[in-house]
Design an enzyme around this catalytic site. Sequence first.
Site, PDB file in Angstrom:
ATOM      1  N   THR A 122       0.821  -1.207   0.000  1.00 56.07           N
ATOM      2  CA  THR A 122       0.000   0.000   0.000  1.00 56.07           C
ATOM      3  C   THR A 122       0.856   1.259   0.000  1.00 56.07           C
ATOM      4  OG1 THR A 122      -1.509   1.262   1.416  1.00 56.07           O
ATOM      5  CG2 THR A 122      -0.110  -0.305   2.521  1.00 56.07           C
ATOM      6  N   ASP A 123       0.279   2.350  -0.487  1.00 55.00           N
ATOM      7  CA  ASP A 123       0.992   3.641  -0.430  1.00 55.00           C
ATOM      8  C   ASP A 123       1.124   4.156   1.010  1.00 55.00           C
ATOM      9  OD1 ASP A 123      -1.698   4.303  -0.046  1.00 55.00           O
ATOM     10  OD2 ASP A 123      -1.794   5.792  -1.654  1.00 55.00           O
ATOM     11  N   GLU A 124       0.343   3.554   1.927  1.00 54.39           N
ATOM     12  CA  GLU A 124       0.358   4.055   3.305  1.00 54.39           C
ATOM     13  C   GLU A 124       1.688   3.808   4.012  1.00 54.39           C
ATOM     14  OE1 GLU A 124      -3.043   3.112   5.634  1.00 54.39           O
ATOM     15  OE2 GLU A 124      -4.409   3.439   3.975  1.00 54.39           O
ATOM     16  N   TYR A 158      -1.834  -0.736  11.162  1.00 61.76           N
ATOM     17  CA  TYR A 158      -1.983  -1.379   9.844  1.00 61.76           C
ATOM     18  C   TYR A 158      -0.808  -1.055   8.927  1.00 61.76           C
ATOM     19  CZ  TYR A 158      -3.265  -1.726   4.933  1.00 61.76           C
ATOM     20  OH  TYR A 158      -3.232  -1.988   3.580  1.00 61.76           O
ATOM     21  N   LYS A 162       2.311  -3.396   7.291  1.00 63.62           N
ATOM     22  CA  LYS A 162       2.535  -3.529   5.844  1.00 63.62           C
ATOM     23  C   LYS A 162       3.964  -3.098   5.514  1.00 63.62           C
ATOM     24  CE  LYS A 162       0.110  -4.638   2.983  1.00 63.62           C
ATOM     25  NZ  LYS A 162      -0.265  -5.954   2.421  1.00 63.62           N
TER      26      LYS A 162
HETATM   27  P1  NAD Z   1      -9.665  -7.375   2.425  1.00 62.27           P
HETATM   28  O1  NAD Z   1      -9.645  -7.149   3.891  1.00 62.27           O
HETATM   29  O2  NAD Z   1     -10.895  -7.102   1.654  1.00 62.27           O
HETATM   30  O3  NAD Z   1      -9.267  -8.914   2.117  1.00 62.27           O
HETATM   31  C1  NAD Z   1      -8.262  -9.574   2.796  1.00 62.27           C
HETATM   32  C2  NAD Z   1      -8.395 -11.071   2.521  1.00 62.27           C
HETATM   33  O4  NAD Z   1      -7.305 -11.740   3.201  1.00 62.27           O
HETATM   34  C3  NAD Z   1      -9.689 -11.677   3.054  1.00 62.27           C
HETATM   35  O5  NAD Z   1     -10.250 -12.534   2.093  1.00 62.27           O
HETATM   36  C4  NAD Z   1      -9.247 -12.463   4.273  1.00 62.27           C
HETATM   37  O6  NAD Z   1     -10.057 -13.592   4.561  1.00 62.27           O
HETATM   38  C5  NAD Z   1      -7.829 -12.861   3.890  1.00 62.27           C
HETATM   39  N1  NAD Z   1      -6.974 -13.139   5.050  1.00 62.27           N
HETATM   40  C6  NAD Z   1      -6.803 -12.348   6.152  1.00 62.27           C
HETATM   41  N2  NAD Z   1      -5.948 -12.932   7.008  1.00 62.27           N
HETATM   42  C7  NAD Z   1      -5.562 -14.102   6.429  1.00 62.27           C
HETATM   43  C8  NAD Z   1      -4.693 -15.145   6.819  1.00 62.27           C
HETATM   44  N3  NAD Z   1      -4.021 -15.104   7.990  1.00 62.27           N
HETATM   45  N4  NAD Z   1      -4.515 -16.197   5.986  1.00 62.27           N
HETATM   46  C9  NAD Z   1      -5.184 -16.245   4.812  1.00 62.27           C
HETATM   47  N5  NAD Z   1      -6.029 -15.304   4.389  1.00 62.27           N
HETATM   48  C10 NAD Z   1      -6.217 -14.236   5.199  1.00 62.27           C
HETATM   49  O7  NAD Z   1      -8.422  -6.564   1.877  1.00 62.27           O
HETATM   50  P2  NAD Z   1      -8.245  -5.772   0.490  1.00 62.27           P
HETATM   51  O8  NAD Z   1      -8.743  -4.397   0.654  1.00 62.27           O
HETATM   52  O9  NAD Z   1      -8.726  -6.633  -0.612  1.00 62.27           O
HETATM   53  O10 NAD Z   1      -6.653  -5.683   0.415  1.00 62.27           O
HETATM   54  C11 NAD Z   1      -5.891  -6.745  -0.178  1.00 62.27           C
HETATM   55  C12 NAD Z   1      -4.413  -6.388  -0.154  1.00 62.27           C
HETATM   56  O11 NAD Z   1      -4.219  -5.184  -0.882  1.00 62.27           O
HETATM   57  C13 NAD Z   1      -3.864  -6.125   1.249  1.00 62.27           C
HETATM   58  O12 NAD Z   1      -2.553  -6.669   1.298  1.00 62.27           O
HETATM   59  C14 NAD Z   1      -3.832  -4.611   1.357  1.00 62.27           C
HETATM   60  O13 NAD Z   1      -2.816  -4.190   2.238  1.00 62.27           O
HETATM   61  C15 NAD Z   1      -3.524  -4.240  -0.078  1.00 62.27           C
HETATM   62  N6  NAD Z   1      -3.986  -2.896  -0.487  1.00 62.27           N
HETATM   63  C16 NAD Z   1      -5.297  -2.535  -0.294  1.00 62.27           C
HETATM   64  C17 NAD Z   1      -5.725  -1.285  -0.754  1.00 62.27           C
HETATM   65  C18 NAD Z   1      -7.176  -0.864  -0.604  1.00 62.27           C
HETATM   66  O14 NAD Z   1      -7.521   0.241  -0.999  1.00 62.27           O
HETATM   67  N7  NAD Z   1      -8.077  -1.682  -0.071  1.00 62.27           N
HETATM   68  C19 NAD Z   1      -4.820  -0.413  -1.365  1.00 62.27           C
HETATM   69  C20 NAD Z   1      -3.490  -0.815  -1.529  1.00 62.27           C
HETATM   70  C21 NAD Z   1      -3.094  -2.063  -1.087  1.00 62.27           C
HETATM   71  O1  TDX Z   2     -16.898   6.167   7.675  1.00 60.07           O
HETATM   72  C1  TDX Z   2     -15.836   6.626   7.271  1.00 60.07           C
HETATM   73  N1  TDX Z   2     -15.719   7.984   7.107  1.00 60.07           N
HETATM   74  C2  TDX Z   2     -14.578   8.581   6.663  1.00 60.07           C
HETATM   75  O2  TDX Z   2     -14.518   9.817   6.531  1.00 60.07           O
HETATM   76  C3  TDX Z   2     -14.693   5.792   6.949  1.00 60.07           C
HETATM   77  C4  TDX Z   2     -14.778   4.299   7.121  1.00 60.07           C
HETATM   78  C5  TDX Z   2     -13.552   6.400   6.481  1.00 60.07           C
HETATM   79  N2  TDX Z   2     -13.477   7.755   6.349  1.00 60.07           N
HETATM   80  C6  TDX Z   2     -12.241   8.369   5.787  1.00 60.07           C
HETATM   81  C7  TDX Z   2     -10.938   7.887   6.362  1.00 60.07           C
HETATM   82  C8  TDX Z   2     -10.001   7.985   5.175  1.00 60.07           C
HETATM   83  O3  TDX Z   2      -9.482   9.306   5.066  1.00 60.07           O
HETATM   84  O4  TDX Z   2     -12.222   7.983   4.412  1.00 60.07           O
HETATM   85  C9  TDX Z   2     -10.893   7.717   3.964  1.00 60.07           C
HETATM   86  C10 TDX Z   2     -10.803   6.293   3.449  1.00 60.07           C
HETATM   87  O5  TDX Z   2     -10.945   5.430   4.557  1.00 60.07           O
HETATM   88  P1  TDX Z   2     -10.823   3.836   4.418  1.00 60.07           P
HETATM   89  O6  TDX Z   2     -11.796   3.335   3.423  1.00 60.07           O
HETATM   90  O7  TDX Z   2     -10.853   3.261   5.794  1.00 60.07           O
HETATM   91  O8  TDX Z   2      -9.394   3.680   3.729  1.00 60.07           O
HETATM   92  P2  TDX Z   2      -7.892   4.112   4.161  1.00 60.07           P
HETATM   93  O9  TDX Z   2      -7.760   4.207   5.629  1.00 60.07           O
HETATM   94  O10 TDX Z   2      -7.505   5.281   3.321  1.00 60.07           O
HETATM   95  O11 TDX Z   2      -7.088   2.793   3.697  1.00 60.07           O
HETATM   96  C11 TDX Z   2      -7.420   2.110   2.464  1.00 60.07           C
HETATM   97  O12 TDX Z   2      -6.491   2.428   1.447  1.00 60.07           O
HETATM   98  C12 TDX Z   2      -5.187   1.963   1.601  1.00 60.07           C
HETATM   99  C13 TDX Z   2      -7.451   0.604   2.675  1.00 60.07           C
HETATM  100  O13 TDX Z   2      -8.394   0.271   3.708  1.00 60.07           O
HETATM  101  C14 TDX Z   2      -6.083   0.068   3.013  1.00 60.07           C
HETATM  102  O14 TDX Z   2      -6.110  -1.350   3.113  1.00 60.07           O
HETATM  103  C15 TDX Z   2      -5.131   0.490   1.903  1.00 60.07           C
HETATM  104  O15 TDX Z   2      -3.818   0.110   2.240  1.00 60.07           O
END
Ligand code: NAD
Ligand code: TDX
Length: 342
Positions: A122-124, A158, A162
């Site tokens: 992630t960019d975080e 988190y 990562k």
């Molecule tokens: P998500 O929470 O929707 O899915 C995570 C999945 O991992 C789930 O299916 C869960 O059951 C599985 N999991 C969790 N712990 C596990 C374990 N110990 N063993 C096996 N499986 C396990 O997450 P997401 O938003 O789809 O993110 C996926 C990946 O992408 C993560 O590595 C996250 O850091 C990265 N990422 C997410 C975002 C975003 O915007 N959501 C952005 C950049 C990177």
């Molecule tokens: O109810 C809400 N109201 C609100 O203002 C929630 C749930 C979030 N927010 C804000 C917090 C953040 O600034 O919205 C923005 C996005 O929040 P999230 O969806 O929780 O995402 P963020 O914390 O930015 O992280 C996401 O992007 C990077 C993913 O969850 C991570 O897994 C990924 O690494």
Amino acid sequence: MKKIIVTGGAGFIGSNFVHYVVNNHPDVFVTVLDKLTYAGNKENLVGLPEDRAKLVVGDICDAPLVDSLVQDADAVVHYAAESHNDNSLKDPSPFVQTNIVGTYTLLEACRKYDVRYHHVSTDEVYGDLPLREDLPGHGEGPGEKFTDHTPYNPSSPYSSTKAGSDLLVRAWVRSFGLRATISNCSNNYGPYQHIEKFIPRQITNILSGITPKLYGNGKNVRDWIHTNDHSSAVWAILTKGRMGETYLIGADGEQDNKHVLELILELMGQPKDAYEQVKDRPGHDLRYAIDSTKLREELGWTPQFTNFRDGLADTIKWYTENEAWWQAEKAAVEANYAKSGQ
Ligand code: NAD
Ligand code: TDX
């Protein structure tokens, strides 16, 4: 690349990647390894042909299981993680276990069998940037976006786990010659995203008659990318990326949270101000922005879903048409947020 393991393939981004691979690369067989935590859902994989994909329910920290699967694979694409910042502030322990110990377990198996490894991050990990309004020239100068040379500076449990997992990968490349790449992507949106996350939470709030919730003043900026563009980028890196390299994935999608919420309200026929401001997230990152020049120039990748308004409208349509996918969890997710005043 005939047999790949996709960890976390029943989650949001992982399942979209599995569908992408099955739809676009007919010679590849996908084994999903997923623990099916609260964030994983078998329904996300419905419709995949049996001769193209299978689900193994298990934990990436289970070394014998991981060993048995990896020895038979050409590559591992590692998505599995605890992924929600707010949850990590309440209980960091599963984040340390899955994100760090889980990654270590996969790396050791890939090292043992010399299997290609791609690490989805992630960019975080880079922390946050000042808001453009607080920068001279509104942040159009160099150094105002993350690149693969930006120092790591994660803010939350988190993002720090990562970051720790990324550093393990770099060490395994340098010390053991692991054939690995890393990608750091910005905020994804699209179908199958858990309703704890910002965009689906607000869409399903409106569909449920609950007032949408904005953290703090809503000036925080996220760099949105459609999850399908994330999938095509990961495939490009997996198949064409240089070993040991880090690629940043982003689609120039910076938007502040207030604007995103107002757009959701407008697209759903609600008044623009029909939301409430709630308690801010502790340590809330201000702004993320990705410079994806390296990925675009080296690997020829370009995002296809760059009209945010259209992408959001499609996402709203998906949640509206798939109420059965999220309805059972809605009350519990909101009750959990209510405990922390959010
Ligand atoms: P998500 O929470 O929707 O899915 C995570 C999945 O991992 C789930 O299916 C869960 O059951 C599985 N999991 C969790 N712990 C596990 C374990 N110990 N063993 C096996 N499986 C396990 O997450 P997401 O938003 O789809 O993110 C996926 C990946 O992408 C993560 O590595 C996250 O850091 C990265 N990422 C997410 C975002 C975003 O915007 N959501 C952005 C950049 C990177
Ligand atoms: O109810 C809400 N109201 C609100 O203002 C929630 C749930 C979030 N927010 C804000 C917090 C953040 O600034 O919205 C923005 C996005 O929040 P999230 O969806 O929780 O995402 P963020 O914390 O930015 O992280 C996401 O992007 C990077 C993913 O969850 C991570 O897994 C990924 O690494």
